[in-house]
Design an enzyme around this catalytic site. Structure first.
Site, PDB file in Angstrom:
ATOM      1  N   THR A  41       0.877  -1.285   0.079  1.00 22.42           N
ATOM      2  CA  THR A  41       0.401   0.154  -0.364  1.00 22.42           C
ATOM      3  C   THR A  41       0.985   1.117   0.054  1.00 22.42           C
ATOM      4  OG1 THR A  41      -1.565  -1.375   1.515  1.00 22.42           O
ATOM      5  CG2 THR A  41      -2.195   1.426   1.316  1.00 22.42           C
ATOM      6  N   ALA A  46       0.169   4.532  -6.998  1.00 24.97           N
ATOM      7  CA  ALA A  46      -1.406   4.844  -6.953  1.00 24.97           C
ATOM      8  C   ALA A  46      -2.276   5.265  -7.512  1.00 24.97           C
ATOM      9  CB  ALA A  46      -0.377   6.421  -5.846  1.00 24.97           C
ATOM     10  N   ILE A  47      -2.829   4.111  -8.904  1.00 22.81           N
ATOM     11  CA  ILE A  47      -3.856   4.612  -9.551  1.00 22.81           C
ATOM     12  C   ILE A  47      -4.821   4.389  -9.271  1.00 22.81           C
ATOM     13  CG2 ILE A  47      -4.027   4.186 -11.794  1.00 22.81           C
ATOM     14  CD1 ILE A  47      -0.945   4.441 -12.461  1.00 22.81           C
ATOM     15  N   HIS A  49      -7.418   2.545 -11.191  1.00 26.35           N
ATOM     16  CA  HIS A  49      -7.257   1.947 -12.895  1.00 26.35           C
ATOM     17  C   HIS A  49      -8.831   2.329 -13.109  1.00 26.35           C
ATOM     18  CE1 HIS A  49      -3.469   0.703 -13.111  1.00 26.35           C
ATOM     19  NE2 HIS A  49      -3.590   0.256 -12.096  1.00 26.35           N
ATOM     20  N   VAL A 172       1.246 -12.503  13.470  1.00 29.41           N
ATOM     21  CA  VAL A 172       0.339 -13.902  14.648  1.00 29.41           C
ATOM     22  C   VAL A 172       1.256 -14.577  14.121  1.00 29.41           C
ATOM     23  CG1 VAL A 172      -1.575 -15.296  13.282  1.00 29.41           C
ATOM     24  CG2 VAL A 172      -2.370 -12.828  13.483  1.00 29.41           C
ATOM     25  N   ARG A 309       4.883  -6.503  -5.423  1.00 34.22           N
ATOM     26  CA  ARG A 309       3.294  -7.025  -5.432  1.00 34.22           C
ATOM     27  C   ARG A 309       3.112  -7.594  -4.833  1.00 34.22           C
ATOM     28  NH1 ARG A 309       5.643  -5.506  -9.762  1.00 34.22           N
ATOM     29  NH2 ARG A 309       4.910  -3.387 -11.368  1.00 34.22           N
ATOM     30  N   ILE A 334      -3.504 -10.016  -3.874  1.00 36.85           N
ATOM     31  CA  ILE A 334      -4.606  -9.265  -4.015  1.00 36.85           C
ATOM     32  C   ILE A 334      -2.901  -7.868  -4.904  1.00 36.85           C
ATOM     33  CG2 ILE A 334      -5.766  -6.445  -2.866  1.00 36.85           C
ATOM     34  CD1 ILE A 334      -6.625  -9.050  -2.917  1.00 36.85           C
ATOM     35  N   SER A 336      -2.186  -5.396  -8.179  1.00 41.05           N
ATOM     36  CA  SER A 336      -3.058  -4.655  -9.410  1.00 41.05           C
ATOM     37  C   SER A 336      -3.925  -5.386  -9.789  1.00 41.05           C
ATOM     38  CB  SER A 336      -2.534  -3.945 -10.493  1.00 41.05           C
ATOM     39  OG  SER A 336      -3.028  -2.900 -11.034  1.00 41.05           O
ATOM     40  N   CYS A 398       7.900  21.431   7.767  1.00 42.42           N
ATOM     41  CA  CYS A 398       8.444  21.721   6.889  1.00 42.42           C
ATOM     42  C   CYS A 398       8.044  22.433   5.368  1.00 42.42           C
ATOM     43  CB  CYS A 398       8.138  20.132   6.250  1.00 42.42           C
ATOM     44  SG  CYS A 398       7.937  19.265   4.521  1.00 42.42           S
TER      45      CYS A 398
END
Lengths: 480, 464
Positions: A41, A46-47, A49, A172, A309, A334, A336, A398
């Site tokens: 994540t 960051a798309i 789709h 876990v 991924r 999970i 893309s 910042c």
């Protein structure tokens, strides 16, 4: 005894927790890292789709479409940066154009709105920086970009505000079937739950194997990226893909919601989860990205990174009650379009749980709105009023991203406070800019130490062992 | 409406504001984002500043002090803890501060003196993992010198720019082991005196034509891989060296800070990375001037001072002449670079040295054969004394910090008030561990007399 215990708080686990927190249920989310969104994540394209890519009839196709439909209002309600920018898939040869035609047809049968095939010249009117070598492009106006980690955080935070119990740094280690459901052993004690949801990302196979006979493998596939300065963020205004091949969607060039430019990823199967970058792969990403957009100035890179991924061998999401383990549900494989599909995967998981006997009774007082101060985006008048109200918003910590001390303090007092410098970065963008925390780093460390009530020496960059400072000079505080 | 707004209270902004005041401007505002004036000089506690401008050797905080005091004698209004967020072409300056709130101020003239920032790991795309322990030399300098924290125990320094060299010495003095200083180019970008006094004094190897090709370690840096590079700066496979370390310090270049400049639509100069300026430091926007490291990166603060005084004077002329720009040609910058270091060492009673008295770095040959003493290659008479001391009893001024109670910072920078024998440096450093100053501390205040029997006193180098 929890009604539902979710393992993993990436986008999938967070979305599931959010969806379940709408009902009168006791929910726990266990995350082995010290923050949410720490796996795929936090390091992806960051798309959101459009949905022309997955094969019709697959869960991926259905949930991608449904997911992006849900994402828009969700991002609005939960204050998640979202930009409906659209995308282009570029073709460089007649063969690739043929692939685009097929992709366009597939998209239409998946229900993707507004798809159109453009000539190279038409595509360049939309995106003047697109290479002259592009002869055709598939335009998908419904594609969008978002901030994946803020999306995840907003979902998890809202779930927590609605009563879900998030346990960080809780790995876990074992799962046993009990009469009433499941016993979950972890690095921080034992939990009991009627239902268990496995959203463990790259470790989903290992978690599955603790509960049920081996059924699938997760194959980590690494992708490397360049993140470029905001001066390059204007290079394109849409996501620019290349024609997909058997290896996947390939290297893309995209604007980010924060105004930067992203180029990547490649796809490299690994035997284990490894997010280091390599010179040869980065070189390859650079060259491939310049094939689409030749003008990118890679000397204005501010960061390179890699994400992994969680791909399964099945070619589709694995969303089901595990065979031989009643009450244990996998949300696995999970990859893309996992980010795009997340809220739909959660919706699907809720249905699975309901069918298995979970009673869903909606809460009257469900909170589904979240807002945070974004000083940078305020008008001078609003800024003035804010600083008047709370002077902490008058101190810029910042400078690259114009983030105030007030925003950092607000994050540190939120339902899921950051425990690391990078945790602060993901929440308020401090350190995300061109100086990469060179200026604000020491100030963020100071604020973290103060608010967490620890010594600066205990403040970490990211994970539990990533301390930034080793000891005080001059023998430390002994004589002070 | 201000006559002048100066953005930045480091050496450039201080000098510019003082000069503008001297030339008759009376409504001057200086905005500084930090809680104190002095800018980066506050963390540059080593000496070597002021040789050109003051003809004496000062530490960074002492150099800053001179201008802070000068400014205090003027009527310049100073806003601390105040960040400028925007400069408009109409010369409106948006600023925000904890105590001053969000304000938009107007000015007849503006001086951009925001300084520069360091290039990062991302800018040079070093591959590998992304653990804690990779930081810029400047960030490390702040931690060590101002906050009193050591960022690592075993370090490799990438880049032999001055900040990297200075930090190699600082980390060593504070008890860390610096394994190597790695430089991509075939020669160092740092001043000769820093190579001698920061690397050679501590036997830290300088690996020229090398670079870092991999960073390893999950949470914290565990190893750094260094490779030799070819003539085109490409790593040569098979030349990898592995350093076990927990820290990689980066000193890989400085970039003028020009967010505000670009936003204001001011024309930039691709050669310097700063605004395109004319001889009087005026930018393409009339009445807006740029100076110091925001205009172009300087080697020496002394040059920042003189350039910024020029900018301050020009801003004053601009305002007093009724806001009319002068005829001025384009500025040309000379980058004062030290001479190549060559090989220093001993050959047949002849010792090859690099003079560190001033930034010129003359290459000296001291001939002690036959019991005599002769020096060649010195640019001035100070070189003779330097060479004599260096071959008989080399001495150094030690700059470091001591603990401080009740001040704005937990550490107070100090120096020995005269050079001490090089061999005594470890003892002097150990003696500093035992000192704890109590605020208020003043510049020049003796914190320990006759340290380790050297006759030198430990004196504070800033007000705290």
């Amino acid at each position: 005894m929890y009604d539902v215990l979710i393992i993993g708080c990436g986008i999938t686990g967070a979305a599931a927790a959010f969806a379940l927190s709408r009902y009168r249920l006791s929910i726990a989310v266990l995350e082995r890292e010290n923050d949410v969104s720490m796996g795929a994540t936090k390091a992806n394209s960051a798309i959101l789709h459009a949905g022309y890519d997955p094969e019709p009839g697959t869960l991926m196709a259905r949930l991608n479409l449904r997911g992006v439909e849900l994402a828009r209002p969700l991002c609005r309600d939960l204050d998640v940066p979202y930009r409906a920018c659209g995308s282009l898939v570029a073709a460089f040869s007649p063969e690739e154009r043929a692939v685009l035609e097929a992709l366009c047809e597939r998209g239409k049968s998946n229900g993707v709105p507004g798809l159109e095939l453009l000539t190279g010249a038409e595509a360049r009117t939309l995106e003047p920086e697109l290479s002259e070598a592009v002869i055709a492009a598939l335009h998908a106006p419904s594609a969008a970009v978002c901030s994946p980690w803020e999306y995840c955080l907003a979902l998890a935070e809202t779930a927590v505000r609605n009563g879900a119990d998030l346990r960080l740094e809780t790995a876990v280690t074992g799962l046993q079937r009990t009469e009433a459901g499941w016993r979950v052993q972890t690095s921080r004690g034992t939990f009991e739950a009627r239902f268990v949801v496995n959203a463990a990302g790259v470790s989903a196979d290992a978690v599955h194997d603790m509960a049920a006979p081996h059924a699938f493998d997760i194959l980590p596939v690494r992708g490397q990226y360049f993140l470029l300065d905001k001066s390059e963020g204007v290079r394109v205004s849409r996501v620019i893909f290349q024609t997909p091949t058997a290896q996947g969607k390939g290297v893309l060039v995209a604007p980010t919601v924060h105004g930067n430019l992203l180029a990547g990823p490649d796809a490299e199967p690994l035997s284990r989860c490894d997010t280091s970058t390599t010179a040869d792969r980065l070189d390859c990403v650079r060259r491939t990205a310049q094939k689409s957009v030749p003008g990118i100035r890679f000397q204005d890179t501010i960061r390179t990174f890699a994400g992994v991924r969680a791909q399964s061998g099945r070619g589709d999401f694995i969303l089901q009650e595990a065979e031989g383990a009643p009450g244990f549900f996998d949300l696995a494989g999970i990859c893309s379009p996992g980010l795009s599909a997340a809220p739909a995967i959660a919706e699907y998981a809720v249905e699975l749980l309901e069918r298995a006997g979970l009673v869903l009774e909606e809460k009257q007082d469900f909170l589904c709105r979240r807002r945070r101060v974004r000083f940078r985006e305020l008008s001078p008048e609003d800024r003035a009023a804010l600083v008047e109200r709370d002077p902490a918003y008058g101190r810029i910590v910042c400078r690259c991203e114009t983030v105030t001390e007030g925003e950092i303090l607000e994050a540190l007092r939120a339902p899921i406070p950051p425990r690391s410098v990078d945790g602060v970065k993901r929440r308020v963008n401090a350190g995300m800019g061109r100086c990469q925390g060179g200026f604000c780093g020491p100030r963020v460390v100071e604020l973290l130490a103060r608010e967490l009530g620890v010594s600066p020496g205990e403040v970490v960059q990211e994970g539990a062992g990533s301390r930034l400072l080793v000891c005080e000079t001059k023998g430390g505080g002994r004589h002070v | 409406m201000y006559d002048l707004i100066v953005i930045g209270g480091g050496p450039a902004g201080l000098a510019a504001a003082c000069a503008a005041w001297e030339r008759g401007l009376r409504k001057i505002l200086l905005a500084e984002r930090d809680r104190e004036l002095g800018g980066i000089l506050n963390q540059c506690i080593h000496n070597g500043f002021g040789l050109h401008y003051f003809k004496e050797e000062l530490t960074g905080p002492e150099y800053a002090r001179r201008f802070i005091e000068q400014l205090a004698d003027t009527g310049v209004e100073v806003r601390l803890d105040t960040m400028v967020l925007e400069v408009t072409p109409e010369r409106q300056v948006h600023m925000v501060g904890r105590d001053t709130g969000y304000r938009v101020e107007e000015a007849k003239s503006i001086i951009l003196a925001m300084g520069c920032r360091e290039r990062t790991r991302g800018a040079i795309a070093i591959p590998g993992t992304r653990p804690a322990g990779v930081l810029t030399a400047g960030a490390a300098q702040r931690y060590v010198n101002m906050e009193g924290w050591l960022p690592g125990r075993r370090a490799v320094v990438l880049g032999s720019g001055d900040i990297g060299l200075i930090m190699a010495r600082r980390m060593t003095l504070e008890g860390a082991k610096v394994l190597a200083c790695v430089e991509l180019m075939p020669q160092s970008g740092g001043l000769a005196r820093n190579i001698v006094q920061c690397l050679r004094d501590y036997d830290i190897p300088l690996l020229l034509s090398h670079t870092v090709t991999d960073i390893r370690g999950r949470e914290r840096v565990e190893q750094v891989v260094v490779s030799r590079v070819d003539g085109e700066c490409r790593p040569i496979p098979g030349t990898e060296m592995i350093f076990d370390c927990d820290t990689l310090l980066l000193s890989v270049g400085l970039i003028p800070e020009n967010e505000l400049t670009r936003q204001a639509g001011i024309e930039m100069d691709p050669r310097t990375g700063g605004a395109r300026v004319r001889e009087n430091m005026e930018t393409s926007l009339h009445g807006v001037f740029a100076c110091g490291n925001a205009a172009h990166v300087h080697d020496l603060v002394d040059h920042v001072t003189t350039e910024s005084q020029r900018a301050g004077a020009a801003a004053a002329r601009y305002v007093l002449a009724g806001c009319v720009s002068e005829e001025a040609g384009e500025a040309s910058f000379h980058q004062a670079r030290s001479a190549a270091l060559g090989d220093a060492g001993d050959v047949d009673g002849r010792t090859v040295l690099v003079c560190t008295v001033c930034p010129r770095g003359c290459r000296l040959v001291a001939d002690t054969s036959g019991g005599g003493f002769a020096v060649m290659g010195n640019g001035c008479s100070r070189g003779i004394d330097y060479a004599r001391a260096e071959v008989t009893c080399p001495t150094r001024v030690v700059t470091s910090t001591v603990r401080c109670r009740g001040g704005a910072h937990p550490r107070c920078p100090v120096k020995t008030d005269r050079p001490v024998p090089k061999s005594m440096i470890p003892q002097v450093m150990a003696a500093l561990d035992g000192i704890c100053a109590a605020a208020p501390v003043h510049v020049g205040q003796v914190l320990l007399a006759d340290v380790c029997g050297t006759g030198a006193a430990i004196v504070a180098t800033r007000e705290l």
